[in-house]
Design a protein around this motif. Structure first.
Motif, mmCIF file in Angstrom:
data_model
loop_
_atom_site.group_PDB
_atom_site.id
_atom_site.type_symbol
_atom_site.label_atom_id
_atom_site.label_comp_id
_atom_site.label_asym_id
_atom_site.label_seq_id
_atom_site.Cartn_x
_atom_site.Cartn_y
_atom_site.Cartn_z
ATOM 1 N N VAL A 64 0.864 -1.236 0.069
ATOM 2 C CA VAL A 64 0.041 -0.143 0.159
ATOM 3 C C VAL A 64 0.817 1.200 -0.076
ATOM 4 O O VAL A 64 1.720 1.507 0.824
ATOM 5 C CB VAL A 64 -0.930 0.065 1.335
ATOM 6 N N ILE A 65 0.679 2.051 -1.071
ATOM 7 C CA ILE A 65 1.473 3.187 -1.219
ATOM 8 C C ILE A 65 0.490 4.549 -1.070
ATOM 9 O O ILE A 65 -0.491 4.561 -1.987
ATOM 10 C CB ILE A 65 2.264 3.102 -2.416
ATOM 11 N N LEU A 66 0.866 5.638 -0.258
ATOM 12 C CA LEU A 66 0.164 6.793 -0.097
ATOM 13 C C LEU A 66 0.669 7.678 -0.983
ATOM 14 O O LEU A 66 1.835 7.877 -1.079
ATOM 15 C CB LEU A 66 0.227 7.364 1.077
ATOM 16 N N VAL A 67 -0.057 7.839 -2.366
ATOM 17 C CA VAL A 67 0.721 8.568 -3.444
ATOM 18 C C VAL A 67 -0.021 10.116 -3.578
ATOM 19 O O VAL A 67 0.645 10.764 -4.281
ATOM 20 C CB VAL A 67 0.359 7.954 -5.051
ATOM 21 N N ASP A 68 -0.947 10.258 -2.704
ATOM 22 C CA ASP A 68 -1.248 11.753 -2.880
ATOM 23 C C ASP A 68 -2.418 11.967 -1.803
ATOM 24 O O ASP A 68 -3.103 11.131 -1.298
ATOM 25 C CB ASP A 68 -2.163 12.029 -4.100
ATOM 26 N N GLU A 69 -2.379 13.256 -1.309
ATOM 27 C CA GLU A 69 -3.395 13.884 -0.643
ATOM 28 C C GLU A 69 -3.831 15.138 -1.268
ATOM 29 O O GLU A 69 -3.331 16.018 -1.397
ATOM 30 C CB GLU A 69 -2.756 14.336 0.779
ATOM 31 N N LYS A 70 -5.130 14.870 -1.778
ATOM 32 C CA LYS A 70 -5.941 15.739 -2.701
ATOM 33 C C LYS A 70 -6.873 16.603 -1.790
ATOM 34 O O LYS A 70 -7.513 16.116 -0.896
ATOM 35 C CB LYS A 70 -6.615 15.083 -3.756
ATOM 36 N N VAL A 71 -6.942 17.867 -2.105
ATOM 37 C CA VAL A 71 -7.943 18.892 -1.412
ATOM 38 C C VAL A 71 -8.997 19.195 -2.878
ATOM 39 O O VAL A 71 -8.576 19.731 -3.670
ATOM 40 C CB VAL A 71 -7.232 20.058 -0.767
ATOM 41 N N ARG A 111 0.287 11.443 -8.641
ATOM 42 C CA ARG A 111 0.386 10.110 -8.040
ATOM 43 C C ARG A 111 1.063 9.227 -8.995
ATOM 44 O O ARG A 111 1.581 8.462 -8.313
ATOM 45 C CB ARG A 111 -0.907 9.580 -7.683
ATOM 46 N N PHE A 112 0.886 9.504 -10.082
ATOM 47 C CA PHE A 112 1.830 8.534 -11.063
ATOM 48 C C PHE A 112 3.320 8.825 -11.124
ATOM 49 O O PHE A 112 3.819 7.818 -11.298
ATOM 50 C CB PHE A 112 1.274 8.582 -12.637
ATOM 51 N N PHE A 113 3.682 9.872 -11.023
ATOM 52 C CA PHE A 113 5.157 10.300 -11.047
ATOM 53 C C PHE A 113 5.481 9.915 -9.330
ATOM 54 O O PHE A 113 6.947 9.624 -9.328
ATOM 55 C CB PHE A 113 5.426 11.789 -11.254
ATOM 56 N N LYS A 114 4.869 9.817 -8.666
ATOM 57 C CA LYS A 114 5.044 9.583 -7.085
ATOM 58 C C LYS A 114 5.302 8.323 -6.969
ATOM 59 O O LYS A 114 5.838 7.891 -5.682
ATOM 60 C CB LYS A 114 4.254 10.540 -5.913
ATOM 61 N N ASP A 115 4.702 7.295 -7.631
ATOM 62 C CA ASP A 115 4.664 5.826 -7.304
ATOM 63 C C ASP A 115 5.807 5.337 -7.803
ATOM 64 O O ASP A 115 6.267 5.279 -8.877
ATOM 65 C CB ASP A 115 3.469 5.365 -7.832
ATOM 66 N N LYS A 116 6.546 4.794 -6.938
ATOM 67 C CA LYS A 116 7.891 4.139 -7.076
ATOM 68 C C LYS A 116 7.864 3.000 -7.968
ATOM 69 O O LYS A 116 8.969 2.562 -8.430
ATOM 70 C CB LYS A 116 8.622 3.588 -5.821
ATOM 71 N N ASN A 117 6.574 2.617 -8.138
ATOM 72 C CA ASN A 117 6.439 1.195 -9.123
ATOM 73 C C ASN A 117 5.979 1.477 -10.420
ATOM 74 O O ASN A 117 6.037 0.631 -11.528
ATOM 75 C CB ASN A 117 5.308 0.398 -8.576
ATOM 76 N N GLU A 222 -12.161 28.461 -2.489
ATOM 77 C CA GLU A 222 -12.831 27.787 -1.329
ATOM 78 C C GLU A 222 -12.263 26.275 -1.197
ATOM 79 O O GLU A 222 -12.126 25.508 -2.372
ATOM 80 C CB GLU A 222 -14.203 27.451 -1.140
ATOM 81 N N PHE A 223 -11.781 26.088 -0.038
ATOM 82 C CA PHE A 223 -11.155 24.610 0.122
ATOM 83 C C PHE A 223 -12.275 23.724 0.930
ATOM 84 O O PHE A 223 -12.812 24.024 1.704
ATOM 85 C CB PHE A 223 -10.088 24.800 0.950
ATOM 86 N N LYS A 224 -12.594 22.505 0.142
ATOM 87 C CA LYS A 224 -13.236 21.795 0.385
ATOM 88 C C LYS A 224 -12.765 20.458 1.017
ATOM 89 O O LYS A 224 -11.901 20.510 1.965
ATOM 90 C CB LYS A 224 -14.282 21.248 -0.767
ATOM 91 N N GLU A 225 -13.254 19.130 0.773
ATOM 92 C CA GLU A 225 -12.903 17.896 1.432
ATOM 93 C C GLU A 225 -11.426 17.533 0.859
ATOM 94 O O GLU A 225 -10.960 17.844 -0.268
ATOM 95 C CB GLU A 225 -14.193 16.779 0.986
ATOM 96 N N LYS A 226 -10.873 16.723 1.906
ATOM 97 C CA LYS A 226 -9.548 16.293 1.616
ATOM 98 C C LYS A 226 -9.546 14.714 1.408
ATOM 99 O O LYS A 226 -10.376 14.053 2.264
ATOM 100 C CB LYS A 226 -8.622 16.510 2.896
ATOM 101 N N HIS A 227 -8.930 14.292 0.433
ATOM 102 C CA HIS A 227 -8.981 12.818 0.117
ATOM 103 C C HIS A 227 -7.492 12.306 0.211
ATOM 104 O O HIS A 227 -6.634 12.778 -0.611
ATOM 105 C CB HIS A 227 -9.569 12.468 -1.140
ATOM 106 N N TYR A 228 -7.236 11.154 0.780
ATOM 107 C CA TYR A 228 -6.158 10.312 0.723
ATOM 108 C C TYR A 228 -6.211 9.544 -0.470
ATOM 109 O O TYR A 228 -7.154 8.827 -0.676
ATOM 110 C CB TYR A 228 -5.645 9.416 1.933
ATOM 111 N N VAL A 229 -5.122 9.341 -1.308
ATOM 112 C CA VAL A 229 -5.041 8.616 -2.728
ATOM 113 C C VAL A 229 -3.966 7.620 -2.402
ATOM 114 O O VAL A 229 -2.924 7.808 -2.111
ATOM 115 C CB VAL A 229 -4.919 9.573 -3.903
ATOM 116 N N TYR A 230 -4.326 6.146 -2.290
ATOM 117 C CA TYR A 230 -3.397 5.179 -2.394
ATOM 118 C C TYR A 230 -3.353 4.232 -3.490
ATOM 119 O O TYR A 230 -4.420 3.989 -4.053
ATOM 120 C CB TYR A 230 -4.045 4.297 -1.276
#
Length: 240
Positions: A64-71, A111-117, A222-230
């Protein structure tokens, strides 16, 4: 109800192996065991409002890789916004080399550039396809470019297929940051969307991108919800 997931045909064809997306929350290791045993998915996208606990991130079924935290962001369009004189709608059939380079810039923190795989070459290919299909009006309805002495130093893509249009890609050449190109693109986008009868525009940004968030705040976003992308990559353990 069991965990639901979808196979993504385009992504699977692009990467050359089965790719899917989980569409419900992961609540236990049994959820991961189920998807591991019932599918052949090698890579799974998982987007959630809550961060995965360590016990689930360290499971035996997937890496499991956390690749992004999006707002999620949203802006009420400014009715007085005007199209900047250096901004124009890109209507050429081929992608200008400067525009292609900026598309890669837009993806560098994705997330695609940050994923080591995933190799940078494969990630660049993804953004090459993205900007090519945007120019052909497949993945975007409007492509804006900011030109300086005929050179494209900034761009934005906008999708208007839903009630509220969505900005998908945005980048300015780092060499020309601080010269107002981002603000010019934003204002031009608002002017165009207002003329088409829209009232709100939406997008996302990386939570860690302090510079982009500062620019958006200055624009009244306006900043809304935050999402974790795995990204979940299949392991091959011996299951007892």
């Amino acid at each position: 109800m069991g965990l639901e997931f979808n196979k993504l045909e385009w992504d699977s064809e692009f990467f050359g192996f089965p790719v899917g997306k989980i569409i419900q929350d992961i609540n236990s290791e049994n959820d991961l065991k189920k998807i591991h045993s019932e599918t052949d998915l090698k890579l799974i996208y998982y987007i959630t409002k809550k961060e995965l606990v360590e016990e689930l991130r360290s499971n035996e079924f997937f890496d499991v890789i956390l690749v992004d935290e999006k707002v999620s962001i949203q802006k009420t369009l400014n009715r007085d916004a005007k199209i900047h004189p250096k901004v124009e709608i890109y209507d050429e059939e081929e992608v200008d080399p400067d525009l292609m380079r900026l598309a890669f810039t837009a993806g560098l923190h994705s997330r695609f550039f940050k994923d080591k795989n995933i190799s940078h070459g494969k990630a660049k290919e993804l953004y090459q396809i993205w900007i090519e299909k945007s120019v052909k009006r497949i993945l975007a309805d409007i492509v804006l470019v900011y030109r300086l002495d005929k050179r494209i130093i900034g761009f934005m893509t906008i999708l208007t297929e839903s009630k509220n249009p969505h900005v998908s890609l945005l980048a300015v050449d780092p060499e020309f940051e601080g010269r107002g190109a981002s603000f010019a693109l934003m204002s031009s986008m608002e002017g165009i969307l207002i003329s088409k009868g829209y009232e709100i525009v939406k997008s996302e940004t990386q939570d860690q991108n302090k510079k982009a968030k500062l620019i958006y705040r200055r624009q009244g976003v306006e900043f809304k919800e935050k999402h974790y992308v795995y990204h979940l990559w299949r392991n091959n353990p011996t299951i007892l």
